[in-house]
Enzyme design. Structure first.
Site, PDB file in Angstrom:
ATOM      1  N   GLU A 111      94.985  -3.340  10.916  1.00  0.00           N
ATOM      2  CA  GLU A 111      94.539  -2.022  11.322  1.00  0.00           C
ATOM      3  C   GLU A 111      93.193  -3.111  12.111  1.00  0.00           C
ATOM      4  OE1 GLU A 111      92.820   0.442  12.986  1.00  0.00           O
ATOM      5  OE2 GLU A 111      91.599   0.666  11.240  1.00  0.00           O
ATOM      6  N   CYS A 163      88.557   3.315  16.640  1.00  0.00           N
ATOM      7  CA  CYS A 163      89.801   2.791  16.873  1.00  0.00           C
ATOM      8  C   CYS A 163      91.141   3.262  17.608  1.00  0.00           C
ATOM      9  CB  CYS A 163      90.234   1.782  15.884  1.00  0.00           C
ATOM     10  SG  CYS A 163      91.038   2.387  14.345  1.00  0.00           S
TER      11      CYS A 163
END
Length: 470
Positions: free
Chosen positions: A221, A255
């Site tokens: 990720e 993010c």
């Protein structure tokens, strides 16, 4: 709360023996459904009791973090995910019958999701509890043991995790490794049965290289530059409000925060004003601003953001700070108007409260701008159904929230993960359970089967062969 004692770093020489202990315990007794549900229930209860401790630890690491942001992002999200895992676990564990095909009749076929063994988790600093405990809880639900490496940049949060997990799990079911980048590199090179890494694209490449000799399956990720596209006609006040929420939550250290926004050229200045109005309205009261505005997590990150804005000024770009903020690592929310591709803040993920606002002439031009770059972890189209569908027909992203930001991460039923430079694989809910188990195909043959006749001399069964291949 008394500050937790910061544990000593983990000696590198103990990493492999710890993994071996976890694996031996897993082989001796694979967790059944009852143990998995009990583990998750105890983790939830212990975590819920210590939410205040968690928020204090994270805020101490950041210098200051808005308490509601910790409770929502690192508290509520973890509790919600554990609840979803427990609710669905028995259904996910149940063998799933599939067709074997008429040629194999009367054989029966099924798929069983069996645990892998030991899952490694490397967690980042920006959401140090959320991004440690959600993959950990998913691995537990999938029947694995877990070896966790939290970030060295949030030591108090790591100490909190050590204490919490030691309270809930025996040492041969969940273990924690602490240390700097060298420990992290050695950790990534261990022969895990699956490894989950959350962090930057640059470090993700190193993790992938470290895992390659062991052919360790990975969930990466990562990050990148997640765009927002405000389509012609979409209300600017609503877009501005939702963009500010997504950009300033955790001071942009997310993010999937919108990294830049594209808006039709005729309304660019109006969007700038709407963003300014929204920010100043939220933080008008100095006391509320001090309590609710999160700081940057480290001196190095603050210096990096400063360098990005300084580069924009040096290029003669319009730079608009929107607030005065106080604190050694507080960073003012800042807009940068129409930077070119050569600007430093358009070359790397910003990961802070700086938002470039770029204008476009046509929606097709905006779509082409996004398509020309690495595939983003998140995409935020603001528009009507036809406009959004036009964007989704062209742009491939890790995940999408339409007419808002961030929220697809919180939907337990949606897989979360990147694509290309923004990551590989996915977790959350069923996607995580599937990633951390092996979909084991099982064929049950009947006492009598047509295959009993398929052997030489084949001349005797020529008609049967012709029938099977028709």
């Amino acid at each position: 709360m008394d500050a937790p004692r910061l544990p000593d770093p983990t000696p590198t020489c103990t990493l492999r023996p710890t993994l071996d202990t976890l694996r031996a315990a897993w082989r001796a007794r694979r967790p059944d459904a009852a143990q998995r549900r009990d583990d998750l229930a105890r983790l939830r209860a212990a975590f819920a009791r210590r939410l205040d401790d968690m928020a204090d630890a994270i805020s101490a690491d950041f210098g200051h973090r808005a308490r509601p942001e910790s409770l929502i992002a690192d508290g509520m999200s973890v509790l919600s995910e554990i609840d979803a895992l427990r609710r669905q676990l028995r259904a996910w564990m149940r063998p799933r019958r599939v067709g074997a095909g008429w040629r194999l009749w009367p054989a029966r076929a099924q798929v069983r999701h069996v645990p892998l063994g030991v899952v490694g988790v490397i967690a980042p600093w920006n959401y140090p509890v959320n991004l440690a405990l959600i993959p950990l809880a998913t691995a537990i639900a999938a029947g694995n043991h877990v070896f966790l490496k939290p970030s060295e940049h949030t030591p108090r949060s790591s100490a909190f995790l050590c204490e919490l997990l030691a309270e809930v799990f025996p040492a041969d079911r969940v273990a924690v490794a602490l240390g700097d980048a060298d420990i992290g590199a050695a950790f990534a090179g261990l022969p895990f049965d699956h490894l989950v890494f959350t962090g930057s694209t640059a470090v993700g490449r190193k993790v992938m290289a470290a895992a390659a000799p062991n052919l360790t399956p990975l969930t990466l990720e990562l990050g990148g530059k997640s765009p927002a596209i405000v389509c012609p006609g979409y209300p600017l006040d609503k877009a501005a409000a939702r963009l500010v929420t997504g950009k300033l939550f955790n001071a942009g250290q997310t993010c999937i925060a919108p990294d830049y926004v594209l808006v039709d050229a005729a309304r660019r200045d109006a969007l700038l004003e709407a963003l300014r109005f929204e920010v100043r309205g939220r933080y008008a009261d100095p006391a509320a601003r001090a309590a609710d505005y999160t700081h940057i997590a480290s001196d190095s990150q603050h210096a990096r953001l400063t360098a990005l804005v300084d580069d924009a000024r040096a290029r003669g770009l319009t730079v608009l700070p929107l607030l005065e903020v106080e604190g050694a690592r507080a960073f003012a929310p800042t807009l940068v108007v129409d930077p070119g591709n050569d600007a430093a803040l358009m070359q790397e993920e910003i990961f802070g409260p700086v938002l470039p606002v770029l204008s476009y002439r046509t929606l097709d031009e905006a779509i082409a701008f996004v398509e020309a770059r690495d595939r983003p972890l998140a995409l935020y189209p603001f528009g009507d159904r036809a406009q959004v569908e036009a964007i989704l027909a062209h742009v491939v992203a890790g995940g999408v929230t339409v007419n808002d930001t961030l929220l697809h991460f919180a939907a337990n039923g949606l897989p979360f993960g990147g694509v290309g430079a923004s990551g590989m694989g996915a977790y959350h809910g069923r996607a995580g359970f599937d990633a951390m188990t092996k979909a084991l195909p099982v064929l049950w043959q009947s006492r009598i089967a047509v295959t009993d006749r398929l052997r030489p001399p084949y001349a005797r069964v020529a008609r049967l062969v012709d029938w099977l291949v028709r």
